[in-house]
Design an enzyme around this catalytic site. Structure first.
Site, mmCIF file in Angstrom:
data_model
loop_
_atom_site.group_PDB
_atom_site.id
_atom_site.type_symbol
_atom_site.label_atom_id
_atom_site.label_comp_id
_atom_site.label_asym_id
_atom_site.label_seq_id
_atom_site.Cartn_x
_atom_site.Cartn_y
_atom_site.Cartn_z
ATOM 1 C CG MET A 128 7.841 -7.706 5.991
ATOM 2 S SD MET A 128 7.856 -6.361 7.200
ATOM 3 C CE MET A 128 7.541 -7.293 8.690
ATOM 4 C CG ASN B 5 12.475 0.968 6.836
ATOM 5 O OD1 ASN B 5 11.734 0.315 6.085
ATOM 6 N ND2 ASN B 5 12.492 0.790 8.144
ATOM 7 C CG HIS C 259 9.535 1.211 12.212
ATOM 8 N ND1 HIS C 259 9.665 -0.161 12.057
ATOM 9 C CD2 HIS C 259 9.223 1.416 13.508
ATOM 10 C CE1 HIS C 259 9.458 -0.743 13.223
ATOM 11 N NE2 HIS C 259 9.191 0.196 14.122
ATOM 12 C CG LEU D 14 15.323 -4.063 13.222
ATOM 13 C CD1 LEU D 14 15.199 -4.495 11.772
ATOM 14 C CD2 LEU D 14 14.728 -5.081 14.162
ATOM 15 C CB SER E 7 -0.974 0.004 1.182
ATOM 16 O OG SER E 7 -0.287 0.112 2.403
HETATM 17 C C1 GRF Z 1 4.048 -0.559 6.790
HETATM 18 O O1 GRF Z 1 3.324 -0.433 7.967
HETATM 19 C C2 GRF Z 1 5.467 -0.094 6.991
HETATM 20 O O2 GRF Z 1 5.592 0.876 7.967
HETATM 21 C C3 GRF Z 1 6.165 -1.348 7.445
HETATM 22 O O3 GRF Z 1 5.557 -2.384 6.719
HETATM 23 C C4 GRF Z 1 4.236 -2.008 6.371
HETATM 24 C C5 GRF Z 1 4.110 -2.195 4.898
HETATM 25 O O4 GRF Z 1 2.777 -2.033 4.447
HETATM 26 N N1 GRF Z 1 7.594 -1.233 7.246
HETATM 27 P P1 GRF Z 1 2.474 -2.045 2.896
HETATM 28 O O5 GRF Z 1 3.026 -3.348 2.317
HETATM 29 O O6 GRF Z 1 3.114 -0.846 2.276
HETATM 30 O O7 GRF Z 1 0.969 -2.013 2.795
#
Ligand code: GRF
Length: 214
Positions: A97, A114, A116, A151, A20
């Site tokens: 991830m 990144n 978070h 991390l 997303s």
């Molecule tokens: C998000 O909440 C981001 O902060 C974290 O992973 C999630 C990814 O969501 N690192 P999406 O795949 O972009 O919907």
């Protein structure tokens, strides 16, 4: 006369899942709000929904499954080879991830960002929404930062905050933090694309002024 347009910043985006945030970046580019172009999207999971989002936007996609590699270093070297074929100026982690090897982080130092789902330095790692509730925090949010080896660490570019309501659950917080992320990430990339944000000696400068939170 209007000022000269900023040339689009070439990006490679790494994902693992829903994508997303990738979609928010695609949309911001499409509306002209973000002077950038996505050269490729790379996922470590073939079933990542974000791959379909990229394909719909005619962006080249690659799946690099870690199971074919004996260790993190080998896998990350393959990721770097793939990324570097595109010569991006910025590598964008959007829900990728995986823990990154130091080699990869140093290779892209200053051009790897990144997002978070917490107000870093609070709540590095997973399950941030539940941890915010368990701690009784009254505010929560999301952070965009340059990546450093530790991390979820590195100089902060932007943060977006939401209040925690008495009836919030981890699911409602996740939804509202996602809404924040979808505004925050394109905005952070725009600040880099337009040269307003720069990283020097581990400090983020906005319009030439050091940000205090870095
Ligand atoms: C998000 O909440 C981001 O902060 C974290 O992973 C999630 C990814 O969501 N690192 P999406 O795949 O972009 O919907």
């Amino acid at each position: 006369m209007s000022p000269p347009a900023t040339p689009p910043l070439p990006l490679v985006v790494l994902i693992s899942g829903e994508g997303s945030n990738l979609q928010a970046i695609i949309d911001a580019i499409a509306t002209g709000a973000l002077p950038a172009c996505i050269l490729a999207v790379i996922s470590n999971r073939a079933e990542a929904a974000g791959l379909s989002r990229a394909r719909r936007a005619n962006i080249p996609t690659h799946v690099l499954d870690a199971s074919g590699y004996t260790n993190r270093e080998q896998y990350d070297q393959a990721v770097m080879r793939l990324i570097d074929q595109y010569h991006p100026r910025l590598v964008v982690l959007a829900g990728f991830m995986r823990i990154l090897s130091d080699e990869l982080v140093y290779h892209y130092h200053g051009r790897l960002i990144n997002i978070h789902p917490s107000l870093l330095p609070k709540y590095k790692g997973l399950n941030t929404h539940q941890r915010v509730l368990d701690a009784g925090d009254t505010e929560h949010g999301a952070t965009v930062h340059f990546v450093e080896p530790e991390l979820d660490s590195g100089p902060i570019i932007l943060q977006g905050k939401i209040p925690v309501m008495p009836d919030d659950t981890a699911a409602t917080l996740q939804q509202r933090v996602h809404d924040v992320e979808h505004r925050l990430y394109p905005e952070a990339i725009r600040l880099i694309a337009t040269g307003r944000v720069q990283l020097r000696n581990h400090t983020v400068y906005l319009d030439g002024n050091p940000l205090e939170n870095t």
